[in-house]
Motif scaffolding. Structure first.
Motif, PDB file in Angstrom:
ATOM      1  N   LEU A  10       0.830  -1.202   0.000  1.00 36.23           N
ATOM      2  CA  LEU A  10       0.000   0.000   0.000  1.00 36.23           C
ATOM      3  C   LEU A  10       0.866   1.256   0.000  1.00 36.23           C
ATOM      4  O   LEU A  10       0.569   2.231  -0.697  1.00 36.23           O
ATOM      5  CB  LEU A  10      -0.923  -0.001   1.217  1.00 36.23           C
ATOM      6  N   PHE A  11       1.950   1.239   0.775  1.00 29.57           N
ATOM      7  CA  PHE A  11       2.860   2.389   0.822  1.00 29.57           C
ATOM      8  C   PHE A  11       3.490   2.625  -0.554  1.00 29.57           C
ATOM      9  O   PHE A  11       3.577   3.767  -1.020  1.00 29.57           O
ATOM     10  CB  PHE A  11       3.960   2.155   1.856  1.00 29.57           C
ATOM     11  N   LEU A  12       3.940   1.557  -1.187  1.00 30.74           N
ATOM     12  CA  LEU A  12       4.618   1.688  -2.479  1.00 30.74           C
ATOM     13  C   LEU A  12       3.659   2.082  -3.601  1.00 30.74           C
ATOM     14  O   LEU A  12       4.083   2.619  -4.622  1.00 30.74           O
ATOM     15  CB  LEU A  12       5.325   0.370  -2.828  1.00 30.74           C
ATOM     16  N   GLU A  13       2.377   1.823  -3.392  1.00 27.60           N
ATOM     17  CA  GLU A  13       1.350   2.259  -4.351  1.00 27.60           C
ATOM     18  C   GLU A  13       0.909   3.695  -4.089  1.00 27.60           C
ATOM     19  O   GLU A  13       0.128   4.264  -4.855  1.00 27.60           O
ATOM     20  CB  GLU A  13       0.132   1.335  -4.274  1.00 27.60           C
ATOM     21  N   GLY A  14       1.394   4.277  -2.985  1.00 26.25           N
ATOM     22  CA  GLY A  14       0.978   5.639  -2.632  1.00 26.25           C
ATOM     23  C   GLY A  14      -0.446   5.693  -2.129  1.00 26.25           C
ATOM     24  O   GLY A  14      -1.094   6.746  -2.198  1.00 26.25           O
ATOM     25  N   ASP A  18      -6.127   3.621   1.981  1.00 22.26           N
ATOM     26  CA  ASP A  18      -6.212   2.195   2.265  1.00 22.26           C
ATOM     27  C   ASP A  18      -5.228   1.793   3.367  1.00 22.26           C
ATOM     28  O   ASP A  18      -5.507   0.868   4.149  1.00 22.26           O
ATOM     29  CB  ASP A  18      -5.940   1.377   1.001  1.00 22.26           C
ATOM     30  N   ALA A  19      -4.110   2.488   3.448  1.00 22.31           N
ATOM     31  CA  ALA A  19      -3.152   2.205   4.521  1.00 22.31           C
ATOM     32  C   ALA A  19      -3.758   2.544   5.878  1.00 22.31           C
ATOM     33  O   ALA A  19      -3.648   1.769   6.835  1.00 22.31           O
ATOM     34  CB  ALA A  19      -1.860   2.983   4.297  1.00 22.31           C
ATOM     35  N   ILE A  20      -4.407   3.697   5.965  1.00 24.64           N
ATOM     36  CA  ILE A  20      -5.075   4.091   7.207  1.00 24.64           C
ATOM     37  C   ILE A  20      -6.187   3.100   7.547  1.00 24.64           C
ATOM     38  O   ILE A  20      -6.337   2.668   8.696  1.00 24.64           O
ATOM     39  CB  ILE A  20      -5.654   5.515   7.094  1.00 24.64           C
ATOM     40  N   HIS A  21      -6.975   2.724   6.538  1.00 24.88           N
ATOM     41  CA  HIS A  21      -8.065   1.775   6.755  1.00 24.88           C
ATOM     42  C   HIS A  21      -7.520   0.425   7.229  1.00 24.88           C
ATOM     43  O   HIS A  21      -8.083  -0.197   8.153  1.00 24.88           O
ATOM     44  CB  HIS A  21      -8.865   1.590   5.469  1.00 24.88           C
ATOM     45  N   ALA A  66       6.848   8.948   2.300  1.00 27.96           N
ATOM     46  CA  ALA A  66       5.854  10.020   2.399  1.00 27.96           C
ATOM     47  C   ALA A  66       4.509   9.487   2.894  1.00 27.96           C
ATOM     48  O   ALA A  66       3.837  10.134   3.706  1.00 27.96           O
ATOM     49  CB  ALA A  66       5.683  10.698   1.043  1.00 27.96           C
ATOM     50  N   VAL A  67       4.119   8.313   2.418  1.00 31.51           N
ATOM     51  CA  VAL A  67       2.852   7.714   2.863  1.00 31.51           C
ATOM     52  C   VAL A  67       2.950   7.334   4.339  1.00 31.51           C
ATOM     53  O   VAL A  67       2.024   7.582   5.124  1.00 31.51           O
ATOM     54  CB  VAL A  67       2.486   6.490   2.009  1.00 31.51           C
ATOM     55  N   CYS A  68       4.078   6.758   4.742  1.00 31.59           N
ATOM     56  CA  CYS A  68       4.265   6.405   6.148  1.00 31.59           C
ATOM     57  C   CYS A  68       4.234   7.658   7.024  1.00 31.59           C
ATOM     58  O   CYS A  68       3.648   7.644   8.114  1.00 31.59           O
ATOM     59  CB  CYS A  68       5.578   5.661   6.326  1.00 31.59           C
TER      60      CYS A  68
END
Length: 215
Positions: A10-14, A18-21, A66-68
Protein backbone atom coordinates in the motif's frame (compact mmCIF):
# COMPACT_ATOMS: atom_id res chain seq x y z
CA UNK A 1 1.82 -12.43 2.54
CA UNK A 2 2.67 -11.20 6.06
CA UNK A 3 1.11 -8.08 7.54
CA UNK A 4 4.00 -5.71 6.93
CA UNK A 5 4.37 -6.89 3.31
CA UNK A 6 0.70 -6.01 2.74
CA UNK A 7 1.26 -2.59 4.26
CA UNK A 8 4.45 -2.11 2.25
CA UNK A 9 2.47 -2.75 -0.95
CA UNK A 10 0.00 0.00 0.00
CA UNK A 11 2.86 2.39 0.82
CA UNK A 12 4.62 1.69 -2.48
CA UNK A 13 1.35 2.26 -4.35
CA UNK A 14 0.98 5.64 -2.63
CA UNK A 15 -2.34 4.47 -1.21
CA UNK A 16 -2.75 6.61 1.94
CA UNK A 17 -6.45 5.98 2.52
CA UNK A 18 -6.21 2.20 2.26
CA UNK A 19 -3.15 2.21 4.52
CA UNK A 20 -5.08 4.09 7.21
CA UNK A 21 -8.07 1.78 6.76
CA UNK A 22 -5.84 -1.30 7.01
CA UNK A 23 -4.34 -0.14 10.30
CA UNK A 24 -7.76 0.85 11.66
CA UNK A 25 -8.81 -2.80 11.39
CA UNK A 26 -6.29 -3.76 14.07
CA UNK A 27 -8.89 -2.91 16.72
CA UNK A 28 -11.52 -0.31 17.70
CA UNK A 29 -8.85 1.92 19.30
CA UNK A 30 -5.51 0.57 18.07
CA UNK A 31 -2.59 0.96 20.46
CA UNK A 32 -0.16 3.27 18.71
CA UNK A 33 2.91 1.62 20.18
CA UNK A 34 1.73 -1.75 18.85
CA UNK A 35 1.13 -0.26 15.40
CA UNK A 36 4.55 1.38 15.36
CA UNK A 37 6.51 -1.69 16.48
CA UNK A 38 4.51 -4.46 14.79
CA UNK A 39 3.55 -2.75 11.53
CA UNK A 40 5.16 0.56 10.59
CA UNK A 41 8.75 -0.13 11.67
CA UNK A 42 9.06 -3.60 10.04
CA UNK A 43 7.25 -2.28 6.96
CA UNK A 44 9.81 0.48 6.44
CA UNK A 45 12.70 -1.93 7.14
CA UNK A 46 11.22 -4.23 4.50
CA UNK A 47 10.99 -1.35 2.01
CA UNK A 48 14.58 -0.38 2.80
CA UNK A 49 15.68 -3.95 2.08
CA UNK A 50 13.85 -3.87 -1.26
CA UNK A 51 15.70 -0.69 -2.16
CA UNK A 52 19.07 -2.17 -1.13
CA UNK A 53 18.39 -5.13 -3.45
CA UNK A 54 17.45 -2.72 -6.29
CA UNK A 55 13.94 -4.18 -6.40
CA UNK A 56 12.43 -0.70 -6.06
CA UNK A 57 13.70 2.74 -7.12
CA UNK A 58 14.69 5.71 -4.99
CA UNK A 59 11.43 7.36 -6.08
CA UNK A 60 9.47 4.32 -4.86
CA UNK A 61 11.23 4.47 -1.49
CA UNK A 62 10.54 8.20 -1.20
CA UNK A 63 6.84 7.66 -2.02
CA UNK A 64 6.57 4.94 0.64
CA UNK A 65 8.28 7.20 3.19
CA UNK A 66 5.85 10.02 2.40
CA UNK A 67 2.85 7.71 2.86
CA UNK A 68 4.26 6.41 6.15
CA UNK A 69 4.81 10.00 7.27
CA UNK A 70 1.16 10.78 6.48
CA UNK A 71 0.02 7.71 8.43
CA UNK A 72 2.13 8.75 11.42
CA UNK A 73 0.61 12.23 11.35
CA UNK A 74 -2.88 10.75 11.32
CA UNK A 75 -2.09 8.46 14.25
CA UNK A 76 -0.50 11.33 16.14
CA UNK A 77 -3.73 13.32 15.83
CA UNK A 78 -5.54 10.67 17.86
CA UNK A 79 -6.57 11.60 21.38
CA UNK A 80 -3.60 12.19 23.66
CA UNK A 81 -3.02 13.62 27.09
CA UNK A 82 -3.26 17.36 27.51
CA UNK A 83 0.07 19.13 27.91
CA UNK A 84 0.05 20.73 31.35
CA UNK A 85 1.76 24.04 32.08
CA UNK A 86 4.64 22.43 33.99
CA UNK A 87 4.89 19.29 31.86
CA UNK A 88 8.24 17.59 31.38
CA UNK A 89 9.97 18.67 28.17
CA UNK A 90 11.62 16.57 25.47
CA UNK A 91 13.67 17.79 22.51
CA UNK A 92 14.38 15.38 19.64
CA UNK A 93 16.65 15.53 16.60
CA UNK A 94 18.69 13.44 14.18
CA UNK A 95 22.42 14.08 13.87
CA UNK A 96 23.97 15.85 10.89
CA UNK A 97 23.76 14.01 7.54
CA UNK A 98 21.21 11.54 8.91
CA UNK A 99 18.08 11.71 6.76
CA UNK A 100 16.03 9.04 8.57
CA UNK A 101 13.25 10.60 10.61
CA UNK A 102 10.22 8.31 10.83
CA UNK A 103 11.45 6.59 13.99
CA UNK A 104 12.09 10.00 15.52
CA UNK A 105 8.49 10.99 14.78
CA UNK A 106 7.28 7.82 16.52
CA UNK A 107 9.34 8.78 19.56
CA UNK A 108 7.85 12.29 19.53
CA UNK A 109 4.36 10.82 19.32
CA UNK A 110 5.07 8.47 22.24
CA UNK A 111 6.22 11.34 24.46
CA UNK A 112 3.15 13.40 23.48
CA UNK A 113 0.86 10.52 24.34
CA UNK A 114 2.23 10.71 27.88
CA UNK A 115 1.57 14.44 28.10
CA UNK A 116 5.11 15.68 27.53
CA UNK A 117 5.84 19.04 25.93
CA UNK A 118 7.76 17.95 22.81
CA UNK A 119 9.99 19.93 20.48
CA UNK A 120 10.73 17.84 17.37
CA UNK A 121 13.58 19.32 15.31
CA UNK A 122 13.72 16.66 12.60
CA UNK A 123 16.71 14.93 10.99
CA UNK A 124 20.08 16.17 9.70
CA UNK A 125 20.68 18.86 12.32
CA UNK A 126 24.21 20.23 12.81
CA UNK A 127 25.34 20.19 16.42
CA UNK A 128 25.70 23.97 16.79
CA UNK A 129 22.10 24.52 15.68
CA UNK A 130 20.88 21.73 17.96
CA UNK A 131 22.72 23.28 20.92
CA UNK A 132 21.11 26.67 20.23
CA UNK A 133 17.65 25.11 20.58
CA UNK A 134 18.70 22.96 23.53
CA UNK A 135 19.99 25.94 25.50
CA UNK A 136 16.91 27.99 24.66
CA UNK A 137 14.37 25.25 25.50
CA UNK A 138 16.25 23.55 28.37
CA UNK A 139 14.52 20.17 27.99
CA UNK A 140 14.45 17.46 30.64
CA UNK A 141 15.18 14.88 27.97
CA UNK A 142 17.14 15.15 24.73
CA UNK A 143 16.53 12.36 22.23
CA UNK A 144 19.16 11.82 19.53
CA UNK A 145 18.68 9.54 16.53
CA UNK A 146 21.43 7.95 14.41
CA UNK A 147 21.31 5.15 11.85
CA UNK A 148 24.56 4.97 9.89
CA UNK A 149 27.67 3.47 11.46
CA UNK A 150 30.08 5.84 9.74
CA UNK A 151 28.46 8.71 11.68
CA UNK A 152 29.59 7.17 14.97
CA UNK A 153 32.29 9.85 15.60
CA UNK A 154 29.66 12.56 15.11
CA UNK A 155 27.32 10.83 17.53
CA UNK A 156 30.15 10.59 20.08
CA UNK A 157 30.79 14.33 19.75
CA UNK A 158 27.08 15.13 20.16
CA UNK A 159 26.84 13.00 23.32
CA UNK A 160 29.93 14.62 24.84
CA UNK A 161 28.50 18.11 24.33
CA UNK A 162 25.07 17.19 25.69
CA UNK A 163 26.54 15.43 28.72
CA UNK A 164 28.21 18.69 29.76
CA UNK A 165 24.99 20.73 29.94
CA UNK A 166 24.71 22.43 33.32
CA UNK A 167 21.12 21.38 34.13
CA UNK A 168 21.94 17.68 33.54
CA UNK A 169 19.17 16.55 31.15
CA UNK A 170 18.79 12.86 30.35
CA UNK A 171 20.13 12.00 26.89
CA UNK A 172 18.41 9.15 25.04
CA UNK A 173 20.23 7.61 22.07
CA UNK A 174 18.05 5.74 19.57
CA UNK A 175 17.69 4.85 15.91
CA UNK A 176 19.00 1.92 13.90
CA UNK A 177 22.52 2.42 15.28
CA UNK A 178 21.21 1.76 18.80
CA UNK A 179 19.61 -1.48 17.61
CA UNK A 180 22.44 -2.88 15.53
CA UNK A 181 25.60 -1.74 17.32
CA UNK A 182 26.96 -2.03 20.83
CA UNK A 183 26.82 1.53 22.16
CA UNK A 184 27.22 0.63 25.82
CA UNK A 185 30.50 2.54 26.00
CA UNK A 186 28.48 5.73 25.46
CA UNK A 187 26.04 4.99 28.29
CA UNK A 188 26.25 6.63 31.71
CA UNK A 189 23.97 7.74 34.52
CA UNK A 190 22.78 10.53 32.18
CA UNK A 191 23.03 8.83 28.77
CA UNK A 192 20.72 5.90 27.99
CA UNK A 193 20.67 3.68 24.90
CA UNK A 194 17.07 3.03 23.78
CA UNK A 195 16.67 0.19 21.28
CA UNK A 196 12.92 0.31 20.68
CA UNK A 197 9.70 2.05 21.60
CA UNK A 198 8.77 -0.52 24.24
CA UNK A 199 11.95 0.32 26.12
CA UNK A 200 11.20 4.03 25.71
CA UNK A 201 7.67 3.63 27.05
CA UNK A 202 8.94 1.65 30.05
CA UNK A 203 11.45 4.41 30.78
CA UNK A 204 8.78 7.14 30.52
CA UNK A 205 6.42 5.26 32.82
CA UNK A 206 9.21 4.63 35.32
CA UNK A 207 10.20 8.29 35.20
CA UNK A 208 6.60 9.37 35.87
CA UNK A 209 6.39 6.97 38.84
CA UNK A 210 9.60 8.49 40.28
CA UNK A 211 8.18 12.01 39.90
CA UNK A 212 4.87 11.05 41.52
CA UNK A 213 6.68 9.32 44.40
CA UNK A 214 8.68 12.45 45.22
CA UNK A 215 5.92 15.03 44.67
Amino acid sequence: MDDFSKLAKLFLEGNEDDAIHYLSQMGPTPNRLHLYEQFLTPTMYHIGALWERNEISVADEHLATAVCDFVLSQLDSMEKRKVEKNASKALLFGIEEEQHYLGLKMVASTFREYGWDVRYLGPNLPLDHALTQVNRYKPDVIGVSAALSYRLPVLKDVIEHLARLEWSPTVLIGGRMAKEYDLRSFASDRVLIVKDLHQLEAWIEGNEEDINATS
